[in-house]
Design an enzyme around this catalytic site. Sequence first.
Site, short mmCIF file in Angstrom:
data_model
loop_
_atom_site.label_atom_id
_atom_site.label_comp_id
_atom_site.label_asym_id
_atom_site.label_seq_id
_atom_site.Cartn_x
_atom_site.Cartn_y
_atom_site.Cartn_z
N GLY A 46 0.83 -1.19 0.00
CA GLY A 46 0.00 0.00 0.00
C GLY A 46 0.86 1.24 0.00
O GLY A 46 2.01 1.20 0.46
N GLN A 51 3.09 10.05 1.18
CA GLN A 51 4.38 9.36 1.27
C GLN A 51 5.31 9.69 0.11
O GLN A 51 6.51 9.49 0.19
CB GLN A 51 4.18 7.84 1.32
CG GLN A 51 3.47 7.35 2.57
CD GLN A 51 3.31 5.85 2.56
OE1 GLN A 51 2.34 5.33 2.03
NE2 GLN A 51 4.28 5.13 3.11
N CYS A 94 5.73 -0.12 7.15
CA CYS A 94 5.38 1.04 6.33
C CYS A 94 6.61 1.44 5.54
O CYS A 94 7.71 1.48 6.09
CB CYS A 94 4.93 2.17 7.25
SG CYS A 94 4.48 3.67 6.36
N LEU A 95 6.41 1.78 4.26
CA LEU A 95 7.55 2.18 3.44
C LEU A 95 8.17 3.48 3.95
O LEU A 95 9.32 3.77 3.65
CB LEU A 95 7.11 2.34 1.97
CG LEU A 95 6.64 1.04 1.30
CD1 LEU A 95 6.11 1.32 -0.09
CD2 LEU A 95 7.76 0.01 1.26
N HIS A 136 -4.67 1.67 7.34
CA HIS A 136 -3.30 2.17 7.44
C HIS A 136 -3.08 3.31 6.42
O HIS A 136 -2.51 4.36 6.76
CB HIS A 136 -2.32 1.01 7.20
CG HIS A 136 -0.88 1.37 7.15
ND1 HIS A 136 0.06 0.82 8.00
CD2 HIS A 136 -0.18 2.22 6.34
CE1 HIS A 136 1.25 1.33 7.72
NE2 HIS A 136 1.14 2.17 6.70
N GLU A 137 -3.55 3.09 5.18
CA GLU A 137 -3.33 4.10 4.13
C GLU A 137 -4.18 5.35 4.37
O GLU A 137 -3.71 6.47 4.16
CB GLU A 137 -3.61 3.52 2.74
CG GLU A 137 -2.74 2.33 2.33
CD GLU A 137 -1.26 2.52 2.60
OE1 GLU A 137 -0.76 3.65 2.51
OE2 GLU A 137 -0.59 1.52 2.92
N HIS A 140 -2.63 7.68 6.72
CA HIS A 140 -1.60 8.55 6.12
C HIS A 140 -2.21 9.88 5.66
O HIS A 140 -1.55 10.91 5.70
CB HIS A 140 -0.94 7.88 4.92
CG HIS A 140 0.19 6.96 5.27
ND1 HIS A 140 1.34 7.38 5.89
CD2 HIS A 140 0.36 5.62 5.06
CE1 HIS A 140 2.16 6.35 6.05
NE2 HIS A 140 1.59 5.28 5.56
ZN LIG Z 1 2.38 3.37 5.57
#
Ligand SMILES: [Zn+2]
Length: 169
Positions: A46, A51, A94-95, A136-137, A140
């Site tokens: 995701g 991000q 998470c990236l 989660h997304e 963000h």
């Molecule tokens: Zn994330």
Amino acid sequence: MAILDILTAPDPVLKKKADPVEEVTDEIRTLLDDMLDTMYDAPGIGLAAPQVGVLKRVIVIDVAGDDEEPAPVKMINPEILWASDETGIYEEGCLSVPKSFSEVERPERVKVKYLDENGTAHEIDADGLLATCVQHEIDHLEGTLFIDHISRIKRSMIMRKLTKMKKAD
Ligand SMILES: [Zn+2]
């Protein structure tokens, strides 16, 4: 196709709230495609626009397993309409929080509405990994990271590690 740079914590952009998309334009469609390319390249399951430094309410997700066909989902202005009382715990990463994982408890099932890349409205019921990933997304888009859901002690351990990793770059 373009691979975008992924911001990592503690970048201040990751703590900002993203704005709704007013109109689904070619620019948004290109952003979605670039975000998917970036997510697959990372690799991750995701990615949210903040991000990659874009404060717009746009996310991409693909929770298909390694031996399954890719199943990309592009969501514009996603919104959680309903969340179950039952919760589930997944180990999240998470990236934007590289090499760090922690168990996070969230509602097990959610109903989500969003626009696709053609501006068509959809409503889906998500459970399991997809439910976790969508939440989660969407977090963000509110400037919330998964580490904001865990204990202060664990969070500061992760942040210290990230700060050290950044200095070593
Ligand atoms: Zn994330």
